[in-house]
Design an enzyme around this catalytic site. Structure first.
Site: not given
Length: 348
Positions: A94, A107, A114, A118, A121, A165, A197, A296, A339
């Site tokens: 995405e 973005c 990934c 985390c 996420c 990722g 990032s 989020n 995010c």
């Protein structure tokens, strides 16, 4: 039968030139094709109109262009657009277009899934299936630029490598994609409009500094206490904060560039006075700014947004120590484009 043709965008400009020479043609034909591929972002050999029909057929016979396709596009009530991008092998990632009054930001994703873990996420729950190629990252930018022009009337102005990722776990392809995006022979965007990032891979942050990159660096920090950070970002046990801080000092000494820390405040996790003091101390290592971003949810309820009072205490403490801090409100939450939410509702 499996297609054995080579993806032409895997070839360098020199390799394209050499290919044409090997076919009894002039090397400048390779330069022409390279221009179509990277400056014009052309996905069909038939559209390369300054090549003869025979030359275009020769390319069709020898190569493919494994471009992405926007399989599904969703538009948020706030103008944010989320693309479900289908790759040539059937995987999906995405990417997001984030518009404001003064800019539009892409973005982009760098991996299918990934490499890190985390807990807050959605992407991390997918695990890494493969790295994206440079052209697959490049294509996300091209698609979002077209959408920005169509829906906002302005070209894309900024790019953040903050999608699915960990960019530093796909180092070579990420840097190659940035080279294609910023090169005058590519899209010609300024590297100063690009931010990478990372969750914090010290060895690779030092490599970025050694490679003298020109783009900006952001770090997804969320705690400056090892025990807390490891709880929410388990890979921190392997890459502790002392190593991360050392690499960021190295980054600043080599590049002269400050760092942005991305930080979410969660109820009962990092909303204590000691959490605030630790962040302030960490920020004093090098010039930096802090983006406190809204949490989020990803539907499991383990993490809850910290109170307004806790966020205010963070802001007051940072400002009292002359550390720039900004409160960031999420965009595109109604389409799971905010995010931490990417991949929340898709299957790969």
């Amino acid at each position: 039968m499996k297609n054995s043709k080579k993806d032409i965008r895997a070839l360098s400009k020199k390799e394209l030139q050499d290919f044409f020479v090997s076919q009894g043609d002039k090397s400048f034909r390779g330069s022409q094709v390279y221009h179509w591929l990277w400056n014009k972002a052309t996905y069909d050999f038939e559209d390369m109109t300054n090549l003869s029909k025979e030359t275009r057929q020769m390319l069709v016979d020898n190569f493919v262009i494994n471009n992405i396709e926007v399989d599904q596009m969703q538009r948020s009530k706030d103008g944010t657009i989320k693309n479900a991008v289908k790759l040539h092998d059937g995987f999906t990632v995405e990417s997001v277009l984030i518009p404001t009054m003064s800019r539009t930001t892409a973005c982009v994703s760098s991996q299918v899934g990934c490499s890190l873990d985390c807990k807050f996420c959605a992407t991390a729950k997918l695990k890494r299936l493969r790295n994206l190629n440079a052209d697959e990252i490049f294509d996300q930018v091209v698609a979002i630029d077209k959408e920005s022009k169509l829906y906002n009337g302005i070209p894309l102005s900024n790019i953040v490598y903050m999608g699915m990722g960990e960019p530093l776990m796909n180092y070579n392809n990420v840097l190659k994609s940035i080279e294609k995006i910023t090169s005058p022979e590519g899209l010609g965007m300024s590297p100063r409009r690009i931010t990478l990032s990372t969750s914090g891979v010290p060895k690779m942050i030092k490599k970025l500094a050694d490679d003298e990159v020109k783009f900006h660096l952001a770090v997804s920090l969320h705690s400056a206490i090892d025990e807390v950070r490891t709880q929410i970002m388990p890979f921190n046990a392997k890459f502790p904060l002392s190593d991360l801080k050392e690499s960021l000092i190295y980054w600043y000494e080599k590049t002269g560039k400050s760092v942005t820390y991305e930080y979410i405040v969660w109820k009962g996790i990092n909303d204590r006075e000691e959490d605030i003091r630790a962040l302030v101390d960490f920020c004093k290592a090098i010039p930096c700014k802090v983006n406190i971003i809204e949490y989020n949810p990803i539907d499991d309820g383990e993490f809850q947004q910290g109170s307004d009072d806790a966020v205010a205490k963070y802001v007051n403490a940072l400002e009292a120590n002359r550390i720039t801090v900004t409160l960031r409100h999420s965009r595109g939450k109604d389409i799971d484009a905010a995010c931490g939410q990417l991949a929340n509702k898709i299957k790969v």
